[in-house]
Design a protein around this motif. Structure first.
Motif, PDB file in Angstrom:
ATOM      1  N   VAL A   1      -4.073 -10.979 -22.331  1.00  0.00           N
ATOM      2  CA  VAL A   1      -3.016 -11.963 -21.577  1.00  0.00           C
ATOM      3  C   VAL A   1      -2.935 -13.355 -22.580  1.00  0.00           C
ATOM      4  N   SER A   2      -1.750 -13.725 -22.641  1.00  0.00           N
ATOM      5  CA  SER A   2      -1.378 -14.719 -23.636  1.00  0.00           C
ATOM      6  C   SER A   2      -0.259 -15.598 -22.706  1.00  0.00           C
ATOM      7  N   GLY A   3      -0.448 -16.556 -21.895  1.00  0.00           N
ATOM      8  CA  GLY A   3       0.433 -17.138 -21.166  1.00  0.00           C
ATOM      9  C   GLY A   3       1.216 -16.290 -20.102  1.00  0.00           C
ATOM     10  N   ASP A   4       2.466 -16.211 -20.170  1.00  0.00           N
ATOM     11  CA  ASP A   4       3.179 -15.463 -19.189  1.00  0.00           C
ATOM     12  C   ASP A   4       3.580 -13.928 -19.819  1.00  0.00           C
ATOM     13  N   LEU A   5       2.891 -13.437 -21.044  1.00  0.00           N
ATOM     14  CA  LEU A   5       2.976 -12.159 -21.457  1.00  0.00           C
ATOM     15  C   LEU A   5       1.691 -11.770 -21.606  1.00  0.00           C
ATOM     16  N   ALA A   6       1.662 -10.233 -21.447  1.00  0.00           N
ATOM     17  CA  ALA A   6       0.395  -9.281 -21.679  1.00  0.00           C
ATOM     18  C   ALA A   6       0.804  -8.231 -22.231  1.00  0.00           C
ATOM     19  N   TYR A   7      -0.523  -7.667 -22.944  1.00  0.00           N
ATOM     20  CA  TYR A   7      -0.211  -6.156 -23.014  1.00  0.00           C
ATOM     21  C   TYR A   7      -1.419  -5.510 -22.767  1.00  0.00           C
ATOM     22  N   CYS A   8      -1.092  -4.043 -22.395  1.00  0.00           N
ATOM     23  CA  CYS A   8      -2.110  -3.371 -21.773  1.00  0.00           C
ATOM     24  C   CYS A   8      -2.301  -2.042 -22.592  1.00  0.00           C
ATOM     25  N   ARG A   9      -3.507  -1.592 -23.152  1.00  0.00           N
ATOM     26  CA  ARG A   9      -3.172  -0.223 -23.857  1.00  0.00           C
ATOM     27  C   ARG A   9      -4.187   0.599 -22.816  1.00  0.00           C
ATOM     28  N   THR A  10      -3.755   1.851 -22.604  1.00  0.00           N
ATOM     29  CA  THR A  10      -4.445   2.761 -21.789  1.00  0.00           C
ATOM     30  C   THR A  10      -4.362   4.177 -22.489  1.00  0.00           C
ATOM     31  N   LYS A  11      -5.365   5.215 -21.854  1.00  0.00           N
ATOM     32  CA  LYS A  11      -5.267   6.529 -22.090  1.00  0.00           C
ATOM     33  C   LYS A  11      -4.948   7.156 -20.583  1.00  0.00           C
ATOM     34  N   LEU A  12      -3.687   7.610 -20.855  1.00  0.00           N
ATOM     35  CA  LEU A  12      -2.868   8.207 -19.579  1.00  0.00           C
ATOM     36  C   LEU A  12      -3.091   9.685 -19.597  1.00  0.00           C
ATOM     37  N   THR A  13      -3.423  10.127 -18.237  1.00  0.00           N
ATOM     38  CA  THR A  13      -3.289  11.753 -18.218  1.00  0.00           C
ATOM     39  C   THR A  13      -2.399  12.050 -17.060  1.00  0.00           C
ATOM     40  N   ILE A  14      -1.632  12.737 -17.037  1.00  0.00           N
ATOM     41  CA  ILE A  14      -0.436  13.215 -15.889  1.00  0.00           C
ATOM     42  C   ILE A  14      -0.675  14.461 -15.812  1.00  0.00           C
ATOM     43  N   THR A  15      -0.700  14.838 -14.487  1.00  0.00           N
ATOM     44  CA  THR A  15      -0.419  16.295 -13.940  1.00  0.00           C
ATOM     45  C   THR A  15       0.872  16.282 -13.008  1.00  0.00           C
ATOM     46  N   ILE A  16       1.723  17.411 -13.682  1.00  0.00           N
ATOM     47  CA  ILE A  16       3.102  17.433 -13.165  1.00  0.00           C
ATOM     48  C   ILE A  16       3.107  18.627 -12.452  1.00  0.00           C
ATOM     49  N   THR A  17       2.773  18.710 -10.979  1.00  0.00           N
ATOM     50  CA  THR A  17       3.011  20.074 -10.407  1.00  0.00           C
ATOM     51  C   THR A  17       4.316  20.524  -9.578  1.00  0.00           C
ATOM     52  N   SER A  18       4.912  21.591  -9.711  1.00  0.00           N
ATOM     53  CA  SER A  18       5.958  22.068  -9.117  1.00  0.00           C
ATOM     54  C   SER A  18       6.053  22.137  -7.793  1.00  0.00           C
ATOM     55  N   LYS A  19       6.922  21.840  -7.109  1.00  0.00           N
ATOM     56  CA  LYS A  19       7.000  22.080  -5.685  1.00  0.00           C
ATOM     57  C   LYS A  19       7.268  23.580  -5.259  1.00  0.00           C
ATOM     58  N   HIS A  20       7.549  24.349  -6.340  1.00  0.00           N
ATOM     59  CA  HIS A  20       8.093  25.830  -6.046  1.00  0.00           C
ATOM     60  C   HIS A  20       7.089  26.691  -6.593  1.00  0.00           C
ATOM     61  N   GLY A  21       5.892  26.328  -6.965  1.00  0.00           N
ATOM     62  CA  GLY A  21       4.742  27.267  -7.347  1.00  0.00           C
ATOM     63  C   GLY A  21       4.606  27.459  -8.671  1.00  0.00           C
ATOM     64  N   ASN A  22       5.371  26.730  -9.649  1.00  0.00           N
ATOM     65  CA  ASN A  22       5.159  27.187 -11.070  1.00  0.00           C
ATOM     66  C   ASN A  22       3.802  26.519 -11.547  1.00  0.00           C
ATOM     67  N   LEU A  23       3.316  26.836 -12.613  1.00  0.00           N
ATOM     68  CA  LEU A  23       2.226  26.377 -13.345  1.00  0.00           C
ATOM     69  C   LEU A  23       2.362  24.754 -13.274  1.00  0.00           C
TER      70      LEU A  23
END
Length: 130
Positions: free
Chosen positions: A75-97
């Motif tokens: 954080v520096s004043g009114d600006l900040a940066y954030c570095r992350t490791k993101l993992t996302i699982t996207i699941t179909s509502k129609h039964g696809n993998l």
């Protein structure tokens, strides 16, 4: 950990929870009107409206579950940066993998006159993790 860092961590948790719940309005409240999203191989997505259209389309057919491991917040004043490791699982509502994506992100946040942090720029390096 100072209050700004706590607030940014809460913003990230709120974003992930709202996305999983399919609450596009809540996600939009966490970003600046002129937010820009950068992804490899794609044109930048600019603005809340563009993001809302994209997220709404994905959520109409899928459920998104995410985890974020915060590696760094500066954080520096009114600006900040954030570095992350993101993992996302996207699941179909129609039964696809499900699709699994994982990678690093770098987000820039801005603190408004109301004291709230919002996401203003985001770059992600997510790739298929299958």
């Amino acid at each position: 950990m100072n209050q700004d860092e706590q607030d940014i961590r809460q913003l990230i948790e709120s974003w992930l929870s709202a996305t999983q719940a399919g609450d596009v309005t809540a996600v939009l409240s966490l970003m600046a009107e002129d937010a820009m999203f950068l992804s490899a191989g794609q044109q930048p997505m600019v603005g809340r409206d563009a993001f809302a259209r994209g997220l709404s389309k994905v959520l109409s057919e899928h459920v998104i579950e995410s985890t974020s491991e915060i590696a760094e917040i500066e954080v520096s004043g009114d600006l900040a940066y954030c570095r992350t490791k993101l993992t996302i699982t996207i699941t179909s509502k129609h039964g696809n993998l499900p699709m699994l994506r994982s990678g690093d992100t770098l987000s820039i946040l801005r603190k408004g006159a109301d004291g709230r942090w919002v996401l203003t720029r985001d770059a992600n390096m997510l790739a298929s993790a299958a």
